[in-house]
Design a protein around this motif. Structure first.
Motif, PDB file in Angstrom:
ATOM      1  N   ASN A 142     -11.064  63.740  70.554  1.00  0.00           N
ATOM      2  CA  ASN A 142     -11.747  62.676  71.291  1.00  0.00           C
ATOM      3  C   ASN A 142     -12.740  61.938  70.406  1.00  0.00           C
ATOM      4  N   ILE A 143     -13.435  62.660  69.543  1.00  0.00           N
ATOM      5  CA  ILE A 143     -14.325  61.991  68.584  1.00  0.00           C
ATOM      6  C   ILE A 143     -13.512  61.102  67.650  1.00  0.00           C
ATOM      7  N   SER A 144     -12.366  61.624  67.212  1.00  0.00           N
ATOM      8  CA  SER A 144     -11.471  60.832  66.370  1.00  0.00           C
ATOM      9  C   SER A 144     -10.998  59.573  67.090  1.00  0.00           C
ATOM     10  N   GLY A 145     -10.721  59.692  68.397  1.00  0.00           N
ATOM     11  CA  GLY A 145     -10.280  58.529  69.169  1.00  0.00           C
ATOM     12  C   GLY A 145     -11.335  57.448  69.255  1.00  0.00           C
ATOM     13  N   ALA A 146     -12.603  57.860  69.369  1.00  0.00           N
ATOM     14  CA  ALA A 146     -13.690  56.881  69.411  1.00  0.00           C
ATOM     15  C   ALA A 146     -13.780  56.114  68.097  1.00  0.00           C
ATOM     16  N   MET A 147     -13.702  56.836  66.991  1.00  0.00           N
ATOM     17  CA  MET A 147     -13.744  56.190  65.669  1.00  0.00           C
ATOM     18  C   MET A 147     -12.529  55.285  65.470  1.00  0.00           C
ATOM     19  N   GLY A 148     -11.349  55.833  65.787  1.00  0.00           N
ATOM     20  CA  GLY A 148     -10.122  55.088  65.552  1.00  0.00           C
ATOM     21  C   GLY A 148     -10.030  53.819  66.371  1.00  0.00           C
ATOM     22  N   GLY A 149     -10.494  53.865  67.627  1.00  0.00           N
ATOM     23  CA  GLY A 149     -10.432  52.667  68.459  1.00  0.00           C
ATOM     24  C   GLY A 149     -11.300  51.539  67.926  1.00  0.00           C
ATOM     25  N   ALA A 150     -12.529  51.871  67.519  1.00  0.00           N
ATOM     26  CA  ALA A 150     -13.445  50.845  67.013  1.00  0.00           C
ATOM     27  C   ALA A 150     -12.978  50.284  65.679  1.00  0.00           C
ATOM     28  N   THR A 151     -12.557  51.160  64.766  1.00  0.00           N
ATOM     29  CA  THR A 151     -12.140  50.689  63.444  1.00  0.00           C
ATOM     30  C   THR A 151     -10.831  49.914  63.518  1.00  0.00           C
ATOM     31  N   ARG A 152      -9.927  50.342  64.372  1.00  0.00           N
ATOM     32  CA  ARG A 152      -8.664  49.617  64.503  1.00  0.00           C
ATOM     33  C   ARG A 152      -8.895  48.209  65.048  1.00  0.00           C
ATOM     34  N   ALA A 153      -9.810  48.077  66.013  1.00  0.00           N
ATOM     35  CA  ALA A 153     -10.132  46.736  66.537  1.00  0.00           C
ATOM     36  C   ALA A 153     -10.694  45.851  65.440  1.00  0.00           C
ATOM     37  N   ARG A 154     -11.541  46.418  64.591  1.00  0.00           N
ATOM     38  CA  ARG A 154     -12.133  45.650  63.485  1.00  0.00           C
ATOM     39  C   ARG A 154     -11.074  45.241  62.476  1.00  0.00           C
ATOM     40  N   ILE A 155     -10.146  46.137  62.184  1.00  0.00           N
ATOM     41  CA  ILE A 155      -9.087  45.825  61.224  1.00  0.00           C
ATOM     42  C   ILE A 155      -8.161  44.746  61.769  1.00  0.00           C
ATOM     43  N   LEU A 156      -7.808  44.836  63.038  1.00  0.00           N
ATOM     44  CA  LEU A 156      -6.944  43.811  63.630  1.00  0.00           C
ATOM     45  C   LEU A 156      -7.646  42.465  63.677  1.00  0.00           C
ATOM     46  N   GLN A 157      -8.953  42.482  63.909  1.00  0.00           N
ATOM     47  CA  GLN A 157      -9.726  41.237  63.877  1.00  0.00           C
ATOM     48  C   GLN A 157      -9.689  40.635  62.482  1.00  0.00           C
ATOM     49  N   HIS A 158      -9.733  41.483  61.469  1.00  0.00           N
ATOM     50  CA  HIS A 158      -9.666  41.010  60.090  1.00  0.00           C
ATOM     51  C   HIS A 158      -8.306  40.398  59.786  1.00  0.00           C
ATOM     52  N   PHE A 159      -7.248  40.997  60.322  1.00  0.00           N
ATOM     53  CA  PHE A 159      -5.908  40.501  60.042  1.00  0.00           C
ATOM     54  C   PHE A 159      -5.635  39.158  60.705  1.00  0.00           C
ATOM     55  N   ALA A 160      -6.195  38.933  61.889  1.00  0.00           N
ATOM     56  CA  ALA A 160      -5.907  37.699  62.643  1.00  0.00           C
ATOM     57  C   ALA A 160      -6.672  36.537  62.024  1.00  0.00           C
ATOM     58  N   LYS A 161      -5.969  35.666  61.333  1.00  0.00           N
ATOM     59  CA  LYS A 161      -6.598  34.555  60.619  1.00  0.00           C
ATOM     60  C   LYS A 161      -6.388  33.205  61.299  1.00  0.00           C
ATOM     61  N   ALA A 162      -5.666  33.184  62.414  1.00  0.00           N
ATOM     62  CA  ALA A 162      -5.375  31.903  63.062  1.00  0.00           C
ATOM     63  C   ALA A 162      -5.686  31.972  64.551  1.00  0.00           C
ATOM     64  N   GLY A 163      -6.718  32.747  64.912  1.00  0.00           N
ATOM     65  CA  GLY A 163      -7.047  32.906  66.323  1.00  0.00           C
ATOM     66  C   GLY A 163      -5.974  33.622  67.105  1.00  0.00           C
ATOM     67  N   ASN A 164      -5.182  34.435  66.432  1.00  0.00           N
ATOM     68  CA  ASN A 164      -4.039  35.116  67.048  1.00  0.00           C
ATOM     69  C   ASN A 164      -4.305  36.609  67.216  1.00  0.00           C
ATOM     70  N   ASN A 165      -5.522  36.950  67.632  1.00  0.00           N
ATOM     71  CA  ASN A 165      -5.873  38.363  67.808  1.00  0.00           C
ATOM     72  C   ASN A 165      -4.941  39.068  68.781  1.00  0.00           C
ATOM     73  N   GLY A 166      -4.614  38.398  69.902  1.00  0.00           N
ATOM     74  CA  GLY A 166      -3.751  39.005  70.896  1.00  0.00           C
ATOM     75  C   GLY A 166      -2.360  39.287  70.355  1.00  0.00           C
ATOM     76  N   ASP A 167      -1.803  38.350  69.606  1.00  0.00           N
ATOM     77  CA  ASP A 167      -0.466  38.526  69.058  1.00  0.00           C
ATOM     78  C   ASP A 167      -0.447  39.642  68.020  1.00  0.00           C
ATOM     79  N   VAL A 168      -1.449  39.680  67.148  1.00  0.00           N
ATOM     80  CA  VAL A 168      -1.528  40.735  66.131  1.00  0.00           C
ATOM     81  C   VAL A 168      -1.681  42.101  66.792  1.00  0.00           C
ATOM     82  N   SER A 169      -2.515  42.176  67.829  1.00  0.00           N
ATOM     83  CA  SER A 169      -2.708  43.435  68.538  1.00  0.00           C
ATOM     84  C   SER A 169      -1.422  43.891  69.230  1.00  0.00           C
TER      85      SER A 169
END
Length: 320
Positions: A142-169
């Motif tokens: 569960n601690i791992s899930g908390a870390m993974g959820g926050a970091t994964r959201a940040r990484i996906l935000q980094h990947f989305a370069k054209a306002g396409n956060n939803g599509d990348v996710s």
């Protein structure tokens, strides 16, 4: 010709399921390399979950004629309650900000903790008299899930370069599901192969011990895949960090702009957007804008009055 159309249709379907629209121009340059290693590590992880699931069934009493469903339910609810209670400490705002600020190391740490948590589940099945093993696995996961959820959201935000956060996710989720399907199939194959090779000569505890060796080997691949994945990332300053600037400076236009970063303009743009939002929402700035509007209105009224006076003077002069 028919075969070519089928192949083309499959390619279009696969691309639509797993690749963001507009790729590669709508995502970060390292997207493909990161997703390759991330999918590999996810596949090995899901193979391990099959092995750990067998362990969970064992210490819940599956195969034990003396165990009851009520005991299994009580054990699982107690494990979940304790794990959720402890994981709250990992989800406080300070910690989530820390995860997003240092997404790369916490991303790797979360996957390592996840592997450790599943390994504790196997150990709990082998050493079922050790109570802390029964409860330690869910807490760590569960601690791992908390870390993974926050970091994964940040990484996906980094990947989305054209306002396409939803599509990348969405495509990230599809890739995970694809890895899970492959991982579960391979994991079940490992269990069947173990049963065929070792046969009935091996006891349940011995089978769990053999499974733990397989788990350790796959976990090494799992961690190695995560290391290679996070090495592909080039995340600079986290977005959404607000810099507090006095309102007087905002209203007077004395905001110091960050140094230009031609390599990473998105960080500068995000900072300027944050400054603009704070300027627009500042009560003092609103008063300043209202005062300026009133000054302009008074000035316009004064000019209009002067213009009417000049017109009247010209009319009287002409009549004279």
């Amino acid at each position: 010709e028919y075969g070519g159309n089928v192949t083309m249709g499959i390619k279009v379907l696969v691309r639509g399921l797993f690749v963001p629209a507009g790729y590669p121009h709508t995502v970060a340059p390292e997207y493909a390399h990161y997703q390759l290693w991330d999918t590999i590590q996810q596949t090995t992880y899901f193979i391990n979950t099959v092995i750990s699931s067998r362990a969970i069934m064992k210490f819940h009493g599956v195969g034990d004629p003396n165990a009851t469903a009520a005991e299994a339910a009580a054990l699982e609810l107690a494990r979940t309650l304790l794990a959720q209670s402890v994981s709250v400490l990992a989800r406080v705002p300070f910690m989530t900000r820390e995860y997003k600020t240092n997404a790369v190391p916490y991303r790797l740490l979360s996957e390592i903790l996840n592997a450790v948590g599943h390994f504790l589940e196997i150990m709990a099945a082998i050493f079922n008299h050790v109570v802390w093993l029964l409860y330690g696995g869910p807490m760590i996961m569960n601690i791992s899930g908390a870390m993974g959820g926050a970091t994964r959201a940040r990484i996906l935000q980094h990947f989305a370069k054209a306002g396409n956060n939803g599509d990348v996710s969405l495509k990230e989720s599809n890739q995970d599901k694809g890895g899970k399907i492959v991982g579960v199939i391979v994991g079940l194959s490992v269990l069947l192969l173990q049963a065929l090779v070792l046969g009935s000569d091996q006891s349940e505890d011995e089978a769990m011990l053999t499974g733990s060796y397989v788990f350790i080997g796959l976990s090494m691949l799992h961690v190695a895949g995560n290391i290679l994945a996070v090495k592909q990332l080039h995340i600079t300053a986290p977005q959404g960090i607000q810099v507090l600037i006095p309102c007087e400076q905002q209203c007077e236009g004395e905001v110091e702009h960050p140094e230009e970063d031609h390599e990473h303009p998105e960080a500068e743009l995000e900072t300027l957007r944050g400054q603009q939002i704070r300027q627009e929402n500042s009560p003092h700035c609103e008063e300043e804008r209202q005062d300026k509007i009133e000054e302009v209105q008074c000035h316009d009224q004064a000019e209009q009055g002067e213009g009417e006076g000049e017109d009247e003077g010209e009319g009287e002069h002409q009549g004279f």
